[in-house]
Design an enzyme around this catalytic site. Structure first.
Site, mmCIF file in Angstrom:
data_model
loop_
_atom_site.group_PDB
_atom_site.id
_atom_site.type_symbol
_atom_site.label_atom_id
_atom_site.label_comp_id
_atom_site.label_asym_id
_atom_site.label_seq_id
_atom_site.Cartn_x
_atom_site.Cartn_y
_atom_site.Cartn_z
ATOM 1 N N GLU A 192 17.679 22.097 4.040
ATOM 2 C CA GLU A 192 17.813 22.454 2.623
ATOM 3 C C GLU A 192 18.209 21.303 1.703
ATOM 4 O O GLU A 192 19.176 21.408 0.951
ATOM 5 C CB GLU A 192 18.830 23.599 2.475
ATOM 6 C CG GLU A 192 18.475 24.823 3.302
ATOM 7 C CD GLU A 192 19.516 25.947 3.190
ATOM 8 O OE1 GLU A 192 20.575 25.714 2.591
ATOM 9 O OE2 GLU A 192 19.255 27.045 3.702
ATOM 10 N N GLU A 236 13.390 31.173 10.508
ATOM 11 C CA GLU A 236 14.506 32.110 10.268
ATOM 12 C C GLU A 236 13.956 33.420 9.725
ATOM 13 O O GLU A 236 14.477 33.986 8.761
ATOM 14 C CB GLU A 236 15.518 31.487 9.289
ATOM 15 C CG GLU A 236 16.035 30.137 9.740
ATOM 16 C CD GLU A 236 17.143 29.563 8.855
ATOM 17 O OE1 GLU A 236 17.681 30.288 7.996
ATOM 18 O OE2 GLU A 236 17.469 28.373 9.037
#
Ligand code: XIL
Length: 380
Positions: free
Chosen positions: A166, A271
């Protein structure tokens, strides 16, 4: 004597065969559908993120299901900096060791998540003993030592690492994390350089969410190209895939695949979960720092998931897996972010205390048959 023996042997054989064929008959009727890992063998790994209770065997039922259905493991929290390296001079390896042992003993493809992230990282990482911000060189040293220690410990057993997680804003610009403000934009290349040195055989990934947004995807492609330009291999991008029943549109997910593939980058869905609950004030993606106040209107299914929504969930999973199959040559892994609905982080993010149903197994450890059927259906 010999004749009698032969006759007896034949008799035994006949009895065995009839028992076997009878068993076969019964088996045929009750044969469970293929486990996900077997259904996608030769195409991509099917993984699951596991929590500490599952890794250590405290949740034995969960552990059994994990072994039965999946062939890749991700650690939901236990390899994050705050858990594995809570203090400057103290690592806490017990939970991570249990996680890696489970994966090794069961022959799974084991993932490390994650080395460098702005979240779940203690403040001391960025400060000196007096609490003053570190210099670039000092922070690079902390980063290098952490990566060398953690990657080095599991060298040859953890096969793939989310090196940086991220680093981007949704508009494709670099996120203003402490990593970036102290080191500069090249903190990413440095992290990959350190990880590659610690285990040259491990697959290395850049992982992020919302890569279906074109600007963010362009940012990720630029990052990966910069790393590759330094001669460091990047095995794939990880699209987290925290999705909803309708967003992102399937065509947008397909663009994730086609654009990265065009740029020479394979894609893992790392995910995957599908929230069935109302959007909380337009919060999408997966920024763990987002928090929205609880409201009953945002939590409509406390007494169970209506069948209609379960069917929608099943169809959504089916259409995503159909897409993964279509691009199977460039998809290495699809990992669910949690085993059962009870385990899912989406019960508490972005609103605390909701009852969500985003995964493959329900709160009684039962597989959701319609979801399973839709997913397995894409292999036929
Ligand atoms: C989540 C975990 O599932 C939660 O248990 C924890 O409280 C917060 O982090 N993106 C990531 C994951 O890369 O590490 C996050 O996991 C979910 C969003």
């Amino acid at each position: 004597m010999k004749k009698g023996y032969t006759f007896f042997t034949l008799f035994l054989l006949a009895v065995c065969c009839s028992v076997l064929s009878c068993n076969n008959g019964v088996q045929k009727k009750t044969t469970a559908p293929l486990a996900l890992k077997d259904a996608f063998t030769g195409k991509f790994y099917v993984g699951v993120a596991i929590n500490r209770k599952q890794a250590t065997g405290q949740d034995i039922k969960g552990q059994q299901l994990i072994k039965q259905q999946f062939n890749s493991l991700s650690p939901e929290n236990d390899l994050k900096w705050q858990n594995i390296h809570p203090e400057r001079s103290r690592y806490a390896f017990d939970a991570a060791d249990a996680y890696v042992k489970l994966g090794t003993d069961s022959g799974m493809f084991i993932i490390g998540h994650t080395l460098v992230w702005h979240s779940q990282t203690p403040d001391w990482v960025f400060e000196d003993a007096q609490g003053k911000p570190l210099t670039r060189d000092a922070l690079l040293k902390v980063m290098q030592q952490h990566i060398a220690t953690v990657v080095g410990r599991y060298k040859g057993r953890i096969k793939g690492w989310d090196v940086v997680n991220e680093a981007l804003n949704d508009d494709g610009t670099m996120r203003d994390s402490k990593w970036r403000s102290i080191i500069g934009d090249d903190f990413i290349e440095k992290a990959f350089e350190f990880a590659h040195a610690a285990d040259p055989d491990a697959e290395l990934y850049y992982n992020d969410y919302n890569l279906y947004k074109p600007e963010k995807r362009a940012g990720a492609i630029a990052i990966i190209n910069r790393i590759k330009a330094k001669g460091i291999p990047v095995a794939a991008v990880g699209e987290q895939a925290h999705y909803g029943l309708v967003y992102p549109a399937l065509a947008e997910v397909e663009r994730v695949l086609t654009d990265f593939i065009k740029a020479g980058i394979d894609v893992n869905f790392t995910e995957l979960d599908i929230s069935v609950l109302p959007d909380a004030q337009g919060v999408d993606g997966a920024d763990v720092s987002n928090a929205v106040r609880y409201d009953d209107k945002l939590n409509p299914y406390t007494d169970g998931l209506p069948d209609k929504v379960q069917q929608e969930l099943a169809k959504r999973y089916g259409s995503l897996f159909a897409l993964f199959m279509k691009y199977q040559d460039n998809v290495g892994r699809v990992t669910f972010w949690g085993l059962t609905d009870e385990d899912s982080w989406l019960n508490n993010w972005p609103v605390r205390g909701r009852t969500n149903y985003p995964l493959l197994f329900d709160r009684n450890y039962e597989i959701k048959v319609p979801v399973q059927q839709e997913i397995l259906g894409v292999t036929r």
